[in-house]
Scaffold this motif. Structure first.
Motif, mmCIF file in Angstrom:
data_model
loop_
_atom_site.group_PDB
_atom_site.id
_atom_site.type_symbol
_atom_site.label_atom_id
_atom_site.label_comp_id
_atom_site.label_asym_id
_atom_site.label_seq_id
_atom_site.Cartn_x
_atom_site.Cartn_y
_atom_site.Cartn_z
ATOM 1 N N GLN A 1 -0.372 11.381 3.917
ATOM 2 C CA GLN A 1 -0.782 12.177 5.079
ATOM 3 C C GLN A 1 -0.568 13.644 4.758
ATOM 4 O O GLN A 1 0.567 14.122 4.679
ATOM 5 N N TYR B 1 0.093 5.073 1.519
ATOM 6 C CA TYR B 1 -0.801 5.992 2.210
ATOM 7 C C TYR B 1 -0.203 7.392 2.121
ATOM 8 O O TYR B 1 1.019 7.568 2.061
ATOM 9 N N PHE C 1 0.833 -1.201 0.000
ATOM 10 C CA PHE C 1 0.000 0.000 0.000
ATOM 11 C C PHE C 1 0.869 1.254 0.000
ATOM 12 O O PHE C 1 1.987 1.242 0.523
ATOM 13 N N PHE D 1 3.620 7.258 2.880
ATOM 14 C CA PHE D 1 4.022 6.063 3.623
ATOM 15 C C PHE D 1 3.780 4.829 2.764
ATOM 16 O O PHE D 1 2.680 4.620 2.256
ATOM 17 N N PHE E 1 4.451 -0.215 8.505
ATOM 18 C CA PHE E 1 4.713 1.022 7.770
ATOM 19 C C PHE E 1 6.204 1.287 7.623
ATOM 20 O O PHE E 1 6.999 0.956 8.511
ATOM 21 N N GLY E 2 6.563 1.947 6.509
ATOM 22 C CA GLY E 2 7.869 2.556 6.384
ATOM 23 C C GLY E 2 7.907 3.841 7.187
ATOM 24 O O GLY E 2 6.913 4.235 7.799
ATOM 25 N N GLN E 3 9.061 4.503 7.166
ATOM 26 C CA GLN E 3 9.226 5.678 8.035
ATOM 27 C C GLN E 3 8.599 6.931 7.460
ATOM 28 O O GLN E 3 8.547 7.960 8.130
ATOM 29 N N GLY E 4 8.124 6.870 6.226
ATOM 30 C CA GLY E 4 7.499 8.046 5.622
ATOM 31 C C GLY E 4 8.520 8.886 4.858
ATOM 32 O O GLY E 4 9.682 8.985 5.252
ATOM 33 N N LEU F 1 -3.967 9.548 7.993
ATOM 34 C CA LEU F 1 -3.514 8.905 6.772
ATOM 35 C C LEU F 1 -4.698 8.511 5.901
ATOM 36 O O LEU F 1 -5.746 8.115 6.397
ATOM 37 N N LEU G 1 -5.606 6.150 2.294
ATOM 38 C CA LEU G 1 -5.092 5.204 1.307
ATOM 39 C C LEU G 1 -4.966 5.896 -0.043
ATOM 40 O O LEU G 1 -5.919 6.510 -0.536
#
Lengths: 113, 116
Positions: free
Chosen positions: A38, A36, A34, A89, A103-106, A44, A46
């Motif tokens: 923000q 996401y 996915f 993300f 999640f990754g760190q963004g 967040l 999708l």
């Protein structure tokens, strides 16, 4: 273990530039992937998703292709707008753990006029 | 459409104080989640629930408690606040869990908590 790694931010682009945000993952089995987004001061949302290898998710001009051979899910957009400024993300769904998203760190994107 | 509603939006706590972060959804979702977001660290799952009366630990449950007495509500409790709990907290919900990969999670707008 299962993990998601995104490219470091912030990323600063001029309007109409091409965007790539790299995402690679480590996972057992066959995860769903996915992206996401923000926006400032919000939760967040999708952006797009892909549930199996070679699937391409797309939405609002953004695209990402599930590449099992390189364990990647890079986000791309051909021409960014100021309104695309946000934190993005990448996330991985683990099937056998109650549907938990990892999640990754963004990656923060800033688009200048 | 209210979606997922979190309260409060901001809170400052002193070390050792307790508080409850509220989360409510009006979409009749059975799965609900609590995440914390630390700068540069992405989101970490604290607790989740697959339905009323059922809760389970996520990646970082220490220092928190949850309950799920109704489908709509999923409050997060901090009993003895510590500076390490300074973070932004997000509640999320989904219809049938994310196990199939064919449903999305809806997020609240977050609660920014500072422990001093």
């Amino acid at each position: 273990g299962n993990s998601v790694t995104q490219m470091e931010g912030p990323v600063t682009l001029s309007e109409e530039a091409f965007l790539t945000i790299n995402c690679t993952y480590t996972a057992t089995g066959y995860p769903s992937l996915f992206w996401y987004v923000q926006y400032p001061g919000e939760g967040l949302q999708l952006l797009l998703k892909a549930t199996k290898a070679d699937d391409k998710g797309s939405n609002k001009g953004f695209e990402a292709t599930y590449r099992k051979e390189t364990t990647s899910f890079h986000l791309e957009k051909g021409s960014v707008q100021v309104s695309d400024s946000a934190v993005y993300f990448c996330a991985l769904l683990i099937y056998n753990q109650g549907g938990k998203l990892i999640f990754g760190q963004g990656t923060e994107l800033s688009v200048k006029p | 459409n209210a979606g997922v509603t979190q309260t409060p939006k901001f809170r400052i706590l002193k070390i050792g104080q307790s508080m409850t972060l509220q989360c409510a959804q009006d979409m009749n979702h059975n799965y609900m989640y609590w995440y914390r977001q630390d700068p540069g660290m992405g989101l970490k799952l604290i607790y989740y629930s697959v339905g009323a009366g059922i809760t389970d630990k996520g990646e970082v449950p220490n220092g928190y408690n949850v309950s799920r007495s109704t489908t709509e509500d999923f409050p997060l409790r901090l009993e003895l606040a510590a500076p390490s709990q300074t973070s932004v907290y997000f509640c999320a919900s989904s219809y049938s869990g994310l196990v199939s990969g064919n449903t999305e999670a809806f997020f609240g707008q977050g609660t920014r908590l500072t422990v001093v």
